[in-house]
Design a protein around this motif. Structure first.
Motif, PDB file in Angstrom:
ATOM      1  N   TYR A   1     -15.209   6.784  -1.197  1.00  0.00           N
ATOM      2  CA  TYR A   1     -13.913   6.533  -0.565  1.00  0.00           C
ATOM      3  C   TYR A   1     -14.095   6.294   0.933  1.00  0.00           C
ATOM      4  CZ  TYR A   1     -12.833   8.705  -4.981  1.00  0.00           C
ATOM      5  OH  TYR A   1     -12.802   9.004  -6.322  1.00  0.00           O
TER       6      TYR A   1
ATOM      7  N   GLU B   1       0.333   5.193   0.961  1.00  0.00           N
ATOM      8  CA  GLU B   1      -0.637   6.002   1.692  1.00  0.00           C
ATOM      9  C   GLU B   1      -0.525   7.469   1.307  1.00  0.00           C
ATOM     10  OE1 GLU B   1      -2.091   6.508   6.348  1.00  0.00           O
ATOM     11  OE2 GLU B   1      -0.120   5.720   5.884  1.00  0.00           O
TER      12      GLU B   1
ATOM     13  N   TYR C   1      -2.997  10.965  -0.918  1.00  0.00           N
ATOM     14  CA  TYR C   1      -4.127  11.428  -1.732  1.00  0.00           C
ATOM     15  C   TYR C   1      -3.617  11.608  -3.154  1.00  0.00           C
ATOM     16  CZ  TYR C   1      -7.491  13.014   1.897  1.00  0.00           C
ATOM     17  OH  TYR C   1      -8.408  13.102   2.902  1.00  0.00           O
TER      18      TYR C   1
ATOM     19  N   GLU D   1      -8.678   2.124   3.062  1.00  0.00           N
ATOM     20  CA  GLU D   1      -8.655   3.559   2.822  1.00  0.00           C
ATOM     21  C   GLU D   1      -8.829   4.265   4.166  1.00  0.00           C
ATOM     22  OE1 GLU D   1     -10.415   4.438  -1.481  1.00  0.00           O
ATOM     23  OE2 GLU D   1     -11.895   3.501  -0.176  1.00  0.00           O
TER      24      GLU D   1
ATOM     25  N   THR E   1      -8.590   5.231  -5.509  1.00  0.00           N
ATOM     26  CA  THR E   1      -8.527   4.864  -4.096  1.00  0.00           C
ATOM     27  C   THR E   1      -7.782   5.967  -3.353  1.00  0.00           C
ATOM     28  OG1 THR E   1      -7.940   3.103  -2.567  1.00  0.00           O
ATOM     29  CG2 THR E   1      -6.384   3.559  -4.310  1.00  0.00           C
ATOM     30  N   ALA E   2      -7.923   6.003  -2.021  1.00  0.00           N
ATOM     31  CA  ALA E   2      -7.366   7.115  -1.251  1.00  0.00           C
ATOM     32  C   ALA E   2      -6.718   6.624   0.035  1.00  0.00           C
ATOM     33  CB  ALA E   2      -8.467   8.125  -0.919  1.00  0.00           C
TER      34      ALA E   2
ATOM     35  N   ASN F   1      -4.270   4.615   1.101  1.00  0.00           N
ATOM     36  CA  ASN F   1      -4.229   3.175   1.390  1.00  0.00           C
ATOM     37  C   ASN F   1      -3.272   2.926   2.545  1.00  0.00           C
ATOM     38  OD1 ASN F   1      -4.793   3.548  -1.669  1.00  0.00           O
ATOM     39  ND2 ASN F   1      -5.617   1.541  -1.130  1.00  0.00           N
TER      40      ASN F   1
ATOM     41  N   GLY G   1      -4.425   7.369  -3.306  1.00  0.00           N
ATOM     42  CA  GLY G   1      -3.630   6.242  -2.835  1.00  0.00           C
ATOM     43  C   GLY G   1      -3.247   5.313  -3.976  1.00  0.00           C
TER      44      GLY G   1
ATOM     45  N   LYS H   1     -14.655  -2.534  -4.115  1.00  0.00           N
ATOM     46  CA  LYS H   1     -14.729  -1.924  -2.787  1.00  0.00           C
ATOM     47  C   LYS H   1     -15.926  -2.511  -2.050  1.00  0.00           C
ATOM     48  CE  LYS H   1     -12.398   2.450  -3.686  1.00  0.00           C
ATOM     49  NZ  LYS H   1     -12.449   3.933  -3.563  1.00  0.00           N
TER      50      LYS H   1
ATOM     51  N   ASN I   1       0.840  -1.198   0.000  1.00  0.00           N
ATOM     52  CA  ASN I   1       0.000   0.000   0.000  1.00  0.00           C
ATOM     53  C   ASN I   1       0.873   1.246   0.000  1.00  0.00           C
ATOM     54  OD1 ASN I   1      -2.292  -1.570   0.166  1.00  0.00           O
ATOM     55  ND2 ASN I   1      -2.772  -1.051   2.275  1.00  0.00           N
TER      56      ASN I   1
END
Length: 624
Positions: A312, A218, A220, A271, A253-254, A256, A222, A330, A216
């Motif tokens: 999200y 992490e 903005y 998220e 995605t955002a 992560n 993601g 999701k 992942n």
């Protein structure tokens, strides 16, 4: 014992009796040998004695126990970094990352000949962590500049598998032209960010000594990377293919954060800080405020459209992880909040998920069908603190579960779509364009319809028949209003060892040379402050530990439900009169973030704390 030695002296003594000193006479001639006599009769054979009886086996010795705190310092990471991405593979390989190290680091480590001044993904090679002795010696607290700027490990060598921006050009078409940890917009494929925050790792084997490492990133927006790797007979790893997972199908995605690998072999990525579940308001009151630039990264992701916040803040499953184009879904069913990570129990239906925020909730989801998280029921935990106690090191909590609602991804997505067209032009100061507190309260109270705008309702639902969207789109507020405990502070990583839990619950012999009768889920708490020490509500602890944090364990019953949460190990006393690393003892935990459980019951803990060099710890529960 007294001992007596006997000496036997054999000799031939000839006494010659002579008169005075006369000469000896001549020796006579030797006579001829006489005839040999007849041989005697052989004696009869003696009777064999009976065999002695075998001695009884000795009883097995008891394993030695670590003294002191039970903590062993496995490794430290470079200045400015936190320890993330702890993952122990079935083969005993321990992966972990160096997240956001200082960009002023200049020392080249001796293993990789690289400077660790960018986000770094790596593994401790040369050691099998599934077969460790219990008497590991601590790695040192860094003292020199070299030690402060590199990974120092008690076992093995830290091999770097990739760093932010790496393109793996040596792999040709299998390389990563944009760079590791780089994210792009959906509509225009424009490069948005180069991310220094590698978080969760999950390794899925694809054969002996080869597999795929998912990481992942992490930020903005993601992202998740996938490295195909192989391991040599000497334990060194090689990357053979690299890619960033495409999340366009779910509109990106955002942030992560952490994650897990499901029992059926799929990565579950979380998220996190895309949501802001503050205590006294709904998540998105200011989301489309044109003066609030907090969502700029997400706006670039979906430009020229404005992002819908309700798309999200979920657990995303990479359902076909090892194909050329992995499929992603999701799971709105598990709820929308600041997910740190989720873990699936061996029944393949029960999922626990932690909320990393102030005033957070511990959630449980039970799927309708095994290995299918697309439909089921969401719950929130209600805690009862031990009466008369508030000391963090001894105070536990009984757990009850509050049912919130049942739903499916399909139904929840239809509610989410109703907010797709909202943008900054719809913003009205003092109001929300999304679900309001009045909306969630009406749902919790069992009202038949949503309140009107005059009654504090929001434009999309005002006056319409009630449904369960509040439980899945504003999960924290919904859980709180239904009576669940919304007081955790930075409820971080949660983890089980699948085989230990399975043996404890079912009695199956899956742990070699050990009988497991009790099963636990371990919980990392980075901070024990604010809503956990405010003398209000269900959690009212003392302020002694405060920001040093600690680790809890939750008992798992025969139906895979958590029934009690109790402390395992806490950080040292928080010294508010001091600053920096001195506030929490360097020899104790300092803001533990994520935890994993080893096969032998020991746990590995990564720090995100005050220390100049955060630590990767191993804790042995047998020390207590």
């Amino acid at each position: 014992m007294r001992r007596v030695a006997l000496s036997l002296i054999a000799g031939a003594v000839t006494l010659a009796l002579t008169a005075c000193n006369g000469d000896d006479g001549k020796q006579g001639e030797i006579g001829s040998q006489g005839p040999v006599g007849e041989a005697g009769v052989d004696g009869s054979k003696g009777v064999n004695g009976s065999d002695g009886t075998n001695g009884s086996d000795g009883t097995n010795g008891v394993d030695g126990k670590n003294g002191g705190s039970g903590l062993t310092r496995l490794a430290t990471v470079p200045a400015g970094a936190e320890v993330t991405g702890i993952f122990l593979s079935d083969g005993g390989d321990l992966f972990f990352n160096v997240q956001h190290p200082s960009d002023t680091n200049t020392a080249k480590d001796s293993v990789n000949d690289k400077i660790i001044d960018r986000g770094t993904v790596g593994v401790l090679r040369g050691v099998n962590f599934n077969n460790l002795p219990r008497n590991i010696i601590n790695s040192p607290v860094p003292e020199s500049e070299f030690e402060r700027q590199t990974v120092i490990a008690a076992l093995g060598e830290y091999q770097i598998l990739g760093q932010t921006g790496d393109t793996y050009t040596e792999l040709g078409d299998s390389g990563l032209a944009g760079g590791l940890g780089v994210h792009y917009g959906i509509n225009n494929n424009q490069k948005i960010i180069e991310n220094n925050n590698p978080d969760f790792n999950g390794y899925i084997a694809a054969g002996e000594n080869e597999g795929y490492l998912f990481t992942n990133w992490e930020s903005y927006p993601g992202g998740v990377s996938r490295l195909k790797m192989s391991k040599s007979a000497e334990g060194a790893w090689s990357v053979t293919d690299a890619m960033m997972i495409n999340f366009d199908a779910v509109k990106g995605t955002a942030a992560n954060c952490f994650g897990s690998i499901s029992p059926w072999g799929t990565p579950l990525t979380s998220e996190e800080w895309i949501v802001n579940s503050t205590v006294n308001s709904t998540t998105d009151a200011s989301w489309n405020d044109p003066s609030d630039t907090g969502t700029d990264g997400m706006e670039a992701l979906v430009a020229p459209d404005f992002p819908n916040p309700y798309r999200y803040g979920y657990i995303a499953e990479i359902q076909k992880p090892m194909t050329d184009a992995p499929e992603v879904v999701k799971h709105y069913t598990i709820g929308r909040y600041e997910h740190e990570n989720s873990v699936v129990m061996p029944d393949r239906r029960t999922v626990y998920s932690s909320q990393d925020d102030t005033g957070g909730v511990l959630f449980k989801f039970i799927a309708d069908q095994p290995e299918d998280l697309s439909a089921g029921t969401l719950y929130g935990a209600k805690l009862t603190q031990d009466a008369g106690l508030n000391e963090p090191t001894v105070t536990g909590f009984d757990v009850q579960w509050v049912e919130l609602a049942s739903g499916s991804n399909v139904d929840i997505e239809t509610w989410i779509a109703q907010y797709d067209g909202i943008n900054t032009s719809d913003y009205v100061a003092g109001k929300t364009s999304y679900l309001s507190l009045a909306d969630v309260q009406a749902w919790a109270d069992g009202k038949a319809t949503y309140p009107s705008e005059a009654e504090g309702g929001s434009p999309v639902t005002a006056g319409k028949p009630m449904d369960n969207r509040a439980a899945f789109l504003e999960s924290r507020q919904a859980a709180k209003m239904k009576g669940a405990t919304a007081e955790w502070r930075k409820l971080e990583g949660i983890s089980i060892n699948h085989d230990r839990v399975l043996e404890a619950i079912t009695g199956q012999d899956v742990i070699a040379n050990e009988v497991v009768t009790k099963a636990y889920m371990y919980i990392g708490i980075s901070d024990l402050d604010k809503t956990m020490v405010d003398d209000e509500g269900d959690i009212q602890l003392s302020r002694r530990v405060k920001d040093c944090g600690g680790v809890y364990r939750a008992h798992i019953d025969s139906s895979y439900s958590l029934t009690r949460i109790e402390p395992v190990i806490m950080g040292g006393t928080y010294r508010s009169s001091l600053t920096g690393a001195e506030r929490c003892d360097v020899e104790q935990l300092s803001q533990p973030d994520n935890v994993i459980v080893m096969r032998d019951g020991r746990i590995i803990i990564g720090e995100d704390g005050f220390q100049e060099n955060n630590t990767l710890w191993m804790y042995d529960p047998q020390s207590k």
